[in-house]
Enzyme design. Structure first.
Site, PDB file in Angstrom:
ATOM      1  NE  ARG A 244      -2.765  -1.118   3.407  1.00 40.46           N
ATOM      2  CZ  ARG A 244      -2.998  -2.375   3.773  1.00 40.46           C
ATOM      3  NH1 ARG A 244      -3.676  -3.183   2.985  1.00 40.46           N
ATOM      4  NH2 ARG A 244      -2.566  -2.835   4.936  1.00 40.46           N
ATOM      5  CG  ASP A 282     -14.515  -6.194  -4.017  1.00 39.76           C
ATOM      6  OD1 ASP A 282     -13.302  -6.383  -3.779  1.00 39.76           O
ATOM      7  OD2 ASP A 282     -15.409  -6.996  -3.660  1.00 39.76           O
ATOM      8  CB  ALA A 312     -12.626  -7.970 -11.674  1.00 34.09           C
ATOM      9  CG  ASP A 332      -4.548  -7.955  -3.373  1.00 36.42           C
ATOM     10  OD1 ASP A 332      -3.983  -9.055  -3.503  1.00 36.42           O
ATOM     11  OD2 ASP A 332      -4.837  -7.466  -2.263  1.00 36.42           O
ATOM     12  CB  CYS A 372      -2.789 -13.825  -1.520  1.00 39.76           C
ATOM     13  SG  CYS A 372      -4.470 -14.247  -1.975  1.00 39.76           S
TER      14      CYS A 372
HETATM   15  N1  SAH Z   1      -6.991  -5.781  -2.199  1.00 44.93           N
HETATM   16  C1  SAH Z   1      -7.767  -5.953  -0.997  1.00 44.93           C
HETATM   17  C2  SAH Z   1      -8.024  -7.397  -0.693  1.00 44.93           C
HETATM   18  C3  SAH Z   1      -8.690  -8.146  -1.815  1.00 44.93           C
HETATM   19  S1  SAH Z   1      -9.532  -9.579  -1.265  1.00 44.93           S
HETATM   20  C4  SAH Z   1      -7.090  -5.239   0.161  1.00 44.93           C
HETATM   21  O1  SAH Z   1      -5.885  -4.979   0.069  1.00 44.93           O
HETATM   22  O2  SAH Z   1      -7.756  -4.952   1.157  1.00 44.93           O
HETATM   23  C5  SAH Z   1     -10.318 -10.066  -2.725  1.00 44.93           C
HETATM   24  C6  SAH Z   1     -11.541  -9.266  -3.095  1.00 44.93           C
HETATM   25  O3  SAH Z   1     -11.921  -9.713  -4.381  1.00 44.93           O
HETATM   26  C7  SAH Z   1     -12.746  -9.436  -2.207  1.00 44.93           C
HETATM   27  O4  SAH Z   1     -13.129  -8.184  -1.701  1.00 44.93           O
HETATM   28  C8  SAH Z   1     -13.841 -10.018  -3.127  1.00 44.93           C
HETATM   29  O5  SAH Z   1     -15.109  -9.447  -2.881  1.00 44.93           O
HETATM   30  C9  SAH Z   1     -13.340  -9.617  -4.478  1.00 44.93           C
HETATM   31  N2  SAH Z   1     -13.745 -10.468  -5.618  1.00 44.93           N
HETATM   32  C10 SAH Z   1     -13.750 -11.806  -5.696  1.00 44.93           C
HETATM   33  N3  SAH Z   1     -14.092 -12.200  -6.935  1.00 44.93           N
HETATM   34  C11 SAH Z   1     -14.323 -11.083  -7.658  1.00 44.93           C
HETATM   35  C12 SAH Z   1     -14.686 -10.822  -9.011  1.00 44.93           C
HETATM   36  N4  SAH Z   1     -14.892 -11.817  -9.890  1.00 44.93           N
HETATM   37  N5  SAH Z   1     -14.797  -9.540  -9.405  1.00 44.93           N
HETATM   38  C13 SAH Z   1     -14.582  -8.530  -8.556  1.00 44.93           C
HETATM   39  N6  SAH Z   1     -14.223  -8.716  -7.256  1.00 44.93           N
HETATM   40  C14 SAH Z   1     -14.091  -9.974  -6.815  1.00 44.93           C
END
Ligand code: SAH
Length: 428
Positions: A244, A282, A312, A332, A372
């Site tokens: 970050r 998201d 996404a 991420d 991750c």
């Molecule tokens: N980058 C964030 C953590 C991401 S966790 C941070 O640093 O706080 C992964 C996220 O991906 C979750 O919030 C989940 O809701 C989202 N997610 C999962 N599949 C998705 C998709 N197909 N499209 C968009 N978001 C998605």
């Protein structure tokens, strides 16, 4: 330095903690007739990883279980020749049947053991550069406490017990936390899927004190509201702290897309770093609502941030068709791999999403891309990003490798502790 982060509690000496007594207790084990504590006898040749101090004992490495240990109970681990190897917790339902508490025959596993190890783990972080009041204090195996996660958000401790062994010592852990952090509230968030593999039910419980619905923390000058009661993990992704910061430093004046934003972490760091505008994308509407509250909390202008809720993969494709571009994209995604069997499918997912993102980057733009998944190795991840760039018709250079923050350490004897990897790529 945040004064709350120093731990000066003085522990009784090892001898006073009963180490001497316990050594006496285990001597009869070797005489074979008297079994003092239950035992795991290791298959010949499979003791090698224990001799290298790796803390996991797979069920296939166990020749015999003696003394009918209960789930989570402490067992003595012996080689075929009776050689004492370790003292471990017993997980009868898991493929990882034993997790080592200690390789020191003189170290008892009792209430004081947990007090001592938690204190050591927290103290290890005393001289961390203080940019935040939220910190992981115990990172499971890598801090010598397999199955325990402990995060501290301001004055709120959130812990997770992941294994039968930790579940067995739950009261000792809570007592240790009360003694070491008497002013803190304590919440248990043992609502993680891995507990099912250990035959354990999920548990969320307020153990001590009162905790607001959302806990406010700060990090590198940005404030965040954390849903410790129901949010992901213990409430937030502390492991991405360093990344970050890197995003914040690169974001000045830029049009930023934070893809898989959750509650907005990277995007808020970007706004803190002077981004011209951030789009938080998201699939979760509640996560985006919290991102919006976080924007307000920091006083960032309403027009500086948009939230987009949806898939996404689909949305990035639509934006490509519309010719939309960004200067900086953070990718991420959630863990796509949870077993070796799903690795191939996961590789396709990572490649696809990286391809979609690369097509949206303006020339000279930057991609911060992460995985991750512990099963995804660094080299393979880099190859996937390279393949995605080729398919997108873009060239790029890695200008930095990113990883989990130092309060999520990787013990040298436990390489599995390294799970988070990221690349900062300058794209032409
Ligand atoms: N980058 C964030 C953590 C991401 S966790 C941070 O640093 O706080 C992964 C996220 O991906 C979750 O919030 C989940 O809701 C989202 N997610 C999962 N599949 C998705 C998709 N197909 N499209 C968009 N978001 C998605």
């Amino acid at each position: 330095m945040d004064g709350q982060r120093s731990f000066s509690y003085v522990l009784p000496s090892r001898r006073a903690l009963g180490a001497q007594d316990f050594t006496a207790r285990i001597i009869p084990v070797r005489s074979k007739e008297i079994i003092v504590d239950p035992q795991l006898i290791i298959v010949a040749g499979r003791e090698k990883s224990l001799l290298r101090r790796h803390p996991w004992i797979f069920s296939g490495a166990v020749a015999t279980v003696k003394g009918r240990p209960a789930s989570g109970q402490t067992v003595e681990v012996l080689g075929q020749n009776g050689q004492w190897l370790a003292r471990a917790s017993y997980s009868p339902k898991s493929q990882i049947m034993g997790r080592v508490w200690t390789f020191d025959a003189g170290e008892a596993v009792d209430e004081e053991f947990f007090l001592r190890r938690i204190l050591q783990s927290a103290s290890r972080r005393n001289d961390f550069e203080s940019s935040s009041n939220a910190l992981r204090l115990v990172h499971s195996e890598s801090d010598g406490l397999p199955g325990l996660i402990l995060d501290r958000y301001s004055g709120v401790l959130v812990f997770q017990l992941l294994t039968a062994g930790m579940e067995f010592w739950r009261k000792a852990i809570i007592d240790a936390l009360r003694r070491l952090f008497p002013a803190d509230a304590i919440l248990e968030r043992s609502d993680v899927e891995v507990r099912a593999k250990e035959g354990l039910p999920a548990r969320v419980e307020l153990v001590h004190g009162a905790i607001p619905e959302l806990v406010e923390i700060h990090e590198n000058g940005v404030k965040y509201l954390v849903d410790v009661h129901g949010g992901h993990k213990t409430g937030s992704y502390l492991d991405q702290r360093d990344s970050r910061l890197a995003v914040g430093r690169a974001a000045g004046g830029r049009e930023v897309l934070n893809c898989f934003s959750y509650t907005g972490g990277f995007g808020l760091a970007a706004l803190g770093g002077g981004a011209a505008h951030v789009t938080q994308l998201d699939a979760s509407a509640p996560a985006l609502a919290l991102a919006e509250r976080n924007r307000e909390l920091n006083g960032f202008a309403a027009g500086s941030m948009d939230t987009v809720c949806g898939d996404a993969f689909q949305i990035l494709r639509n934006w490509h068709k519309e010719g939309r571009t960004f200067d900086l994209i953070v990718l991420d995604p959630p863990k796509f791999v949870d077993s070796k069997a799903s690795l191939n499918r996961a590789c396709r997912g990572y490649k696809d999403v990286n391809l979609c993102a690369l097509r949206l980057l303006a020339p000279g733009g930057r991609l911060f891309t992460f995985s991750c998944s512990g099963l995804m190795e660094d080299g393979l991840f880099q190859k996937i990003v390279a393949d995605a760039a080729l398919d997108a018709g873009r060239s790029g250079r890695i200008i930095r490798r990113l990883t989990q923050a130092g309060d999520h350490p990787v013990s040298l004897v436990f390489p599995e502790g390294a799970y988070l990897k990221g690349l900062e790529v300058l794209v032409e």
